[in-house]
Design a protein around this motif. Structure first.
Motif, PDB file in Angstrom:
ATOM      1  N   TYR A   1       0.830  -1.208   0.000  1.00 30.88           N
ATOM      2  CA  TYR A   1       0.000   0.000   0.000  1.00 30.88           C
ATOM      3  C   TYR A   1       0.867   1.263   0.000  1.00 30.88           C
ATOM      4  O   TYR A   1       0.569   2.240  -0.678  1.00 30.88           O
TER       5      TYR A   1
ATOM      6  N   VAL B   1       2.383   1.724  -3.573  1.00 35.57           N
ATOM      7  CA  VAL B   1       1.365   2.209  -4.517  1.00 35.57           C
ATOM      8  C   VAL B   1       1.036   3.673  -4.238  1.00 35.57           C
ATOM      9  O   VAL B   1       0.943   4.488  -5.161  1.00 35.57           O
ATOM     10  N   ALA B   2       0.890   4.031  -2.975  1.00 32.70           N
ATOM     11  CA  ALA B   2       0.598   5.429  -2.631  1.00 32.70           C
ATOM     12  C   ALA B   2       1.743   6.343  -3.053  1.00 32.70           C
ATOM     13  O   ALA B   2       1.515   7.449  -3.560  1.00 32.70           O
TER      14      ALA B   2
ATOM     15  N   LEU C   1       3.865   5.849  -5.569  1.00 34.25           N
ATOM     16  CA  LEU C   1       3.824   5.966  -7.033  1.00 34.25           C
ATOM     17  C   LEU C   1       2.714   6.904  -7.487  1.00 34.25           C
ATOM     18  O   LEU C   1       2.913   7.718  -8.397  1.00 34.25           O
ATOM     19  N   VAL C   2       1.558   6.815  -6.869  1.00 36.11           N
ATOM     20  CA  VAL C   2       0.453   7.717  -7.227  1.00 36.11           C
ATOM     21  C   VAL C   2       0.820   9.160  -6.900  1.00 36.11           C
ATOM     22  O   VAL C   2       0.606  10.067  -7.701  1.00 36.11           O
ATOM     23  N   LEU C   3       1.416   9.382  -5.742  1.00 37.63           N
ATOM     24  CA  LEU C   3       1.837  10.728  -5.354  1.00 37.63           C
ATOM     25  C   LEU C   3       2.920  11.258  -6.294  1.00 37.63           C
ATOM     26  O   LEU C   3       2.863  12.418  -6.722  1.00 37.63           O
TER      27      LEU C   3
ATOM     28  N   GLY D   1       3.429  10.419  -9.414  1.00 37.32           N
ATOM     29  CA  GLY D   1       2.797  10.723 -10.702  1.00 37.32           C
ATOM     30  C   GLY D   1       1.964  11.994 -10.656  1.00 37.32           C
ATOM     31  O   GLY D   1       1.985  12.795 -11.587  1.00 37.32           O
ATOM     32  N   ALA D   2       1.268  12.210  -9.565  1.00 37.19           N
ATOM     33  CA  ALA D   2       0.418  13.393  -9.448  1.00 37.19           C
ATOM     34  C   ALA D   2       1.225  14.677  -9.320  1.00 37.19           C
ATOM     35  O   ALA D   2       0.772  15.744  -9.715  1.00 37.19           O
TER      36      ALA D   2
END
Length: 188
Positions: free
Chosen positions: A43, A46-47, A49-51, A53-54
């Motif tokens: 988790y 994944v968090a 990577l999302v951060l 990318g954003a």
């Protein structure tokens, strides 16, 4: 000789049955703890990577390389870090406060240009020539122009990875006036 199946049913009084659970079981064995730690780490990854990318950390990162010679300035905005399949800038700017000559050449390392899928070059060169690992674009500049900006519109080849280096040079009357080095890291 016929087969007979008989089934006996045992009756168990309710007082002898274990009560039904309404809460999840306690994590007491080592396997469940390892699963929980692995899930938590996953988790977090994944968090992150999302951060990333954003906020733009995963994508194209650019830089400007520049050189000055006399009153001539050569600037090249290019991708420093990128990924295959993404559009990446390659913008070459030449300036001179007293005005540019009517004809100038820009030389680029052919290996560096092969990093891209070309969509187009604007403005179009009057002529293009490639030999010995150098691509030469010749431009005619309107009178009294102090700036020329050439945009190479392309995206990074999807299968390319690793680091590519190149050189961009401003050439006047067959002599290199200014050069800049480029280096682009293409991540998977």
């Amino acid at each position: 000789d016929s087969f007979r199946f008989s089934r006996q049913v045992q009756w168990v009084p309710r007082s002898h049955m274990a009560p039904a659970r309404t809460t999840p079981p306690d994590i007491t064995d080592q396997t469940s703890r390892v699963d929980l730690v692995f899930q938590s780490v996953l988790y977090v990854i994944v968090a992150a990577l999302v951060l990333a990318g954003a906020t733009g950390w995963i994508g194209v990162r650019t830089e400007v390389a520049s050189a000055e010679a006399g009153e001539y300035t050569l600037e090249v905005r290019h991708a420093r870090v990128t990924r295959g399949g993404l559009a990446a800038p390659l913008v070459i700017s030449v300036s001179h406060p007293g005005g540019l000559p009517e004809h100038l050449d820009i030389e680029i390392a052919t290996d560096y240009l092969e990093l891209f899928d070309l969509n187009g070059v604007w403005p179009l060169p009057v002529s293009t020539y490639a030999a010995q690992g150098i691509t030469t674009w010749s431009f005619e500049v309107p009178a009294d122009s102090q700036f020329l900006t050439v945009t190479y519109d392309g995206r990074i080849e999807p299968a390319v990875q690793g680091t590519r280096s190149g050189m961009v040079s401003l050439v006047l009357d067959g002599q290199v006036v200014a050069s800049v080095s480029l280096k682009t890291l293409v991540m998977p």
